[in-house]
Design a protein around this motif. Structure first.
Motif, PDB file in Angstrom:
ATOM      1  N   THR A 124       0.828  -1.205   0.000  1.00 42.49           N
ATOM      2  CA  THR A 124       0.000   0.000   0.000  1.00 42.49           C
ATOM      3  C   THR A 124       0.861   1.254   0.000  1.00 42.49           C
ATOM      4  O   THR A 124       0.428   2.313  -0.477  1.00 42.49           O
ATOM      5  N   ILE A 125       2.091   1.152   0.516  1.00 38.94           N
ATOM      6  CA  ILE A 125       3.022   2.282   0.526  1.00 38.94           C
ATOM      7  C   ILE A 125       4.141   2.077  -0.490  1.00 38.94           C
ATOM      8  O   ILE A 125       4.514   2.999  -1.218  1.00 38.94           O
ATOM      9  N   LEU A 126       4.673   0.879  -0.573  1.00 41.65           N
ATOM     10  CA  LEU A 126       5.802   0.626  -1.475  1.00 41.65           C
ATOM     11  C   LEU A 126       5.434   0.813  -2.938  1.00 41.65           C
ATOM     12  O   LEU A 126       6.308   1.018  -3.780  1.00 41.65           O
ATOM     13  N   SER A 127       4.134   0.740  -3.260  1.00 41.09           N
ATOM     14  CA  SER A 127       3.683   0.942  -4.646  1.00 41.09           C
ATOM     15  C   SER A 127       3.048   2.310  -4.861  1.00 41.09           C
ATOM     16  O   SER A 127       2.435   2.549  -5.904  1.00 41.09           O
ATOM     17  N   SER A 128       3.174   3.204  -3.897  1.00 47.57           N
ATOM     18  CA  SER A 128       2.545   4.524  -4.019  1.00 47.57           C
ATOM     19  C   SER A 128       3.228   5.361  -5.099  1.00 47.57           C
ATOM     20  O   SER A 128       4.364   5.093  -5.500  1.00 47.57           O
ATOM     21  N   LYS A 129       2.528   6.391  -5.576  1.00 51.41           N
ATOM     22  CA  LYS A 129       3.061   7.259  -6.618  1.00 51.41           C
ATOM     23  C   LYS A 129       4.206   8.112  -6.079  1.00 51.41           C
ATOM     24  O   LYS A 129       4.291   8.384  -4.888  1.00 51.41           O
ATOM     25  N   GLY A 130       5.060   8.556  -6.998  1.00 55.41           N
ATOM     26  CA  GLY A 130       6.112   9.485  -6.623  1.00 55.41           C
ATOM     27  C   GLY A 130       7.367   8.791  -6.141  1.00 55.41           C
ATOM     28  O   GLY A 130       7.425   7.568  -5.975  1.00 55.41           O
ATOM     29  N   SER A 131       8.396   9.604  -5.888  1.00 49.34           N
ATOM     30  CA  SER A 131       9.704   9.064  -5.525  1.00 49.34           C
ATOM     31  C   SER A 131       9.954   9.041  -4.031  1.00 49.34           C
ATOM     32  O   SER A 131      10.948   8.458  -3.586  1.00 49.34           O
ATOM     33  N   ALA A 132       9.076   9.655  -3.235  1.00 49.35           N
ATOM     34  CA  ALA A 132       9.335   9.750  -1.802  1.00 49.35           C
ATOM     35  C   ALA A 132       9.477   8.379  -1.151  1.00 49.35           C
ATOM     36  O   ALA A 132      10.233   8.203  -0.206  1.00 49.35           O
ATOM     37  N   LYS A 133       8.761   7.406  -1.693  1.00 51.72           N
ATOM     38  CA  LYS A 133       8.831   6.060  -1.116  1.00 51.72           C
ATOM     39  C   LYS A 133      10.229   5.466  -1.193  1.00 51.72           C
ATOM     40  O   LYS A 133      10.563   4.544  -0.445  1.00 51.72           O
ATOM     41  N   ASN A 134      11.070   6.014  -2.079  1.00 52.33           N
ATOM     42  CA  ASN A 134      12.434   5.492  -2.195  1.00 52.33           C
ATOM     43  C   ASN A 134      13.248   5.714  -0.926  1.00 52.33           C
ATOM     44  O   ASN A 134      14.275   5.064  -0.725  1.00 52.33           O
ATOM     45  N   ALA A 135      12.765   6.630  -0.061  1.00 50.79           N
ATOM     46  CA  ALA A 135      13.414   6.810   1.244  1.00 50.79           C
ATOM     47  C   ALA A 135      13.319   5.549   2.085  1.00 50.79           C
ATOM     48  O   ALA A 135      14.063   5.377   3.051  1.00 50.79           O
ATOM     49  N   LEU A 136      12.401   4.651   1.722  1.00 50.30           N
ATOM     50  CA  LEU A 136      12.219   3.420   2.488  1.00 50.30           C
ATOM     51  C   LEU A 136      13.204   2.321   2.111  1.00 50.30           C
ATOM     52  O   LEU A 136      13.275   1.302   2.804  1.00 50.30           O
ATOM     53  N   ILE A 137      13.948   2.485   1.024  1.00 48.65           N
ATOM     54  CA  ILE A 137      14.916   1.447   0.643  1.00 48.65           C
ATOM     55  C   ILE A 137      15.912   1.247   1.790  1.00 48.65           C
ATOM     56  O   ILE A 137      16.504   2.196   2.292  1.00 48.65           O
ATOM     57  N   GLY A 138      16.058   0.011   2.209  1.00 46.04           N
ATOM     58  CA  GLY A 138      16.925  -0.312   3.330  1.00 46.04           C
ATOM     59  C   GLY A 138      16.222  -0.305   4.675  1.00 46.04           C
ATOM     60  O   GLY A 138      16.817  -0.684   5.687  1.00 46.04           O
ATOM     61  N   THR A 139      14.954   0.119   4.698  1.00 49.15           N
ATOM     62  CA  THR A 139      14.198   0.161   5.955  1.00 49.15           C
ATOM     63  C   THR A 139      13.968  -1.242   6.487  1.00 49.15           C
ATOM     64  O   THR A 139      13.515  -2.131   5.752  1.00 49.15           O
ATOM     65  N   ILE A 140      14.291  -1.452   7.761  1.00 51.61           N
ATOM     66  CA  ILE A 140      13.988  -2.731   8.386  1.00 51.61           C
ATOM     67  C   ILE A 140      12.612  -2.649   9.031  1.00 51.61           C
ATOM     68  O   ILE A 140      12.184  -1.592   9.494  1.00 51.61           O
TER      69      ILE A 140
END
Length: 416
Positions: free
Chosen positions: A255-271
């Motif tokens: 629901t978040i990892l497929s959201s629009k925009g690039s902001a979700k890329n801040a989650l890469i590496g998130t445990i």
């Protein structure tokens, strides 16, 4: 990217399609958050429900299941109104409800006013729903929010070397339960939680929250979901935030990892930790993912099912299997069905699930890390699989009871 998902009317049509008018019906009411902050969660929950019906069918002996869907907005009042309407106006006999934490507590309490009916939790995960004064006719086949955090604190402390963290969470029962599970484990090992911030569901402006985040922490834990999570990530990125992130269960699913925009890329590496992991290679999970993908066009679903889809699938699965076990017998205030539900063990897509004496799930948990698949899509990668997680998180029941119920300040950051 997901287009506006299968709408309320379309989902209802899917559920009612193919119903043979000549057969005796068993009417089931289903609720989901199809409006408000958690709309995207409710829509994918319903996709999981539809996928279960595609796989398992709607036949119960010589009867057929008929479903009536009602929308909620994640508030307790909306859930009770929806359930009351389904019972009093639509004359449903069984409830598959609700999705969100505060809703779950309210529907559990409402279930006590209708002991003749059966309530199967759809996806809600507040601890209090089944831990405190449980309703004998309310059954939950998903773990609660604290169970879904098992393993995360240990991984953060022992593997990542984090010693001090801060948390930002939505101000309601499910996220209290998530933070409860994290704090117990992380602080029990010697970690410190130095700052806990709580925001209302539906928060649009996170500027003051971001400004108040401490600089001297190893990571920030985000207990956010739906539109709140996306809004935070966008504003955190704009503010130049660079901290390591940790995620709650609905922060790091599709629901978040497929959201629009690039902001979700801040989650890469998130445990993070959750009741599922996108990359799990277990055949049950892979079969479920394919069934989910086959059920909807790519633009009307996520690349992989969200936690809500998985929960709705498992709850629907448990109900159908139990109904078949008793051949659809709802006599004597549905006594045979309730007995079957209490005893059944389901081979769910995310692992085996059985119920404890409070009719609460004991299941499998997953520690994960967010990765990019190399094509721009984000997924939760399995780090560790933890079986047989119970509601007291491995504590002796008497010790666990003394900790107190999850809240803004409970548990304290210490070893119990």
């Amino acid at each position: 990217m997901v287009m506006r998902s299968v709408g309320f009317a379309a989902l209802t049509a899917l559920l009612l399609s193919g119903t043979a008018s000549a057969q005796e019906k068993i009417k089931v009411g289903v609720t989901a958050t199809l409006e408000g902050t958690y709309t995207v969660l409710g829509e994918d929950g319903m996709r999981g429900h539809v996928t279960a019906l595609n796989v398992l069918g709607k036949k119960i002996g010589d009867k057929e299941l008929e479903f009536v869907v009602a929308s909620t907005d994640a508030t307790p009042d909306s859930a009770v109104r929806a359930v009351r309407k389904l019972i009093e106006q639509d004359k449903v006999q069984i409830l598959l409800s609700p999705l969100s934490g505060d809703e779950g507590i309210a529907v559990k309490n409402f279930a006590k006013t209708h002991p003749e009916l059966t309530f199967v939790n759809a996806a809600s995960g507040a601890q209090e729903t089944t831990y405190v004064d449980p309703a004998p006719n309310f059954f939950r086949y998903n773990m609660d929010g604290a169970q879904w955090q098992v393993g995360l604190g240990k991984y953060a402390y022992e593997t990542k070397g984090y010693r001090k963290i801060a948390t930002v969470g939505e101000d309601y029962s499910f996220i209290y339960t998530q933070v409860f599970g994290l704090v117990l484990e992380f602080c029990g090992l010697g970690g410190k939680v130095t700052n806990r911030q709580w925001v209302p569901l539906g928060t649009k402006d996170f500027a003051s929250v971001i400004a108040a985040l401490p600089d001297d922490v190893d990571a920030i834990y985000l207990g956010l979901g739906g539109a709140d999570a996306v809004n935070f990530l966008n504003q955190y990125q704009q503010a130049g935030g660079k901290a390591h992130l940790m995620g709650g269960s609905i922060m790091i699913d599709q629901t978040i990892l497929s959201s629009k925009g690039s902001a979700k890329n801040a989650l890469i590496g998130t445990i993070a930790a959750s009741g599922q992991a996108d990359t799990w290679e277990d055949p049950r999970w892979q079969k479920f993912v394919k069934a989910y993908q086959d059920a909807f066009p790519p633009e009307k679903r996520f690349p992989s099912p969200s936690l809500l889809a998985t929960n709705y699938y498992g709850s629907t699965m448990a109900l159908i299997l139990a109904l078949r076990e008793v051949n659809g017998d709802l006599s004597n205030n549905q006594a045979k069905l309730k007995e079957a539900l209490a005893k059944i063990e389901i081979d769910a897509p995310n692992g085996k699930i059985k119920l404890d004496s409070n009719r609460q799930a004991i299941g499998t948990n997953f520690v994960t890390e967010v990765v990019d698949d190399g094509k721009g899509a984000l997924f939760s990668k399995v780090v560790k699989v933890i079986p047989d997680v119970n509601q007291t998180l491995g504590y002796e029941p008497a010790t666990f009871a003394k900790i107190g119920l999850p809240s803004r300040t409970v548990p304290e950051c210490k070893k119990y």
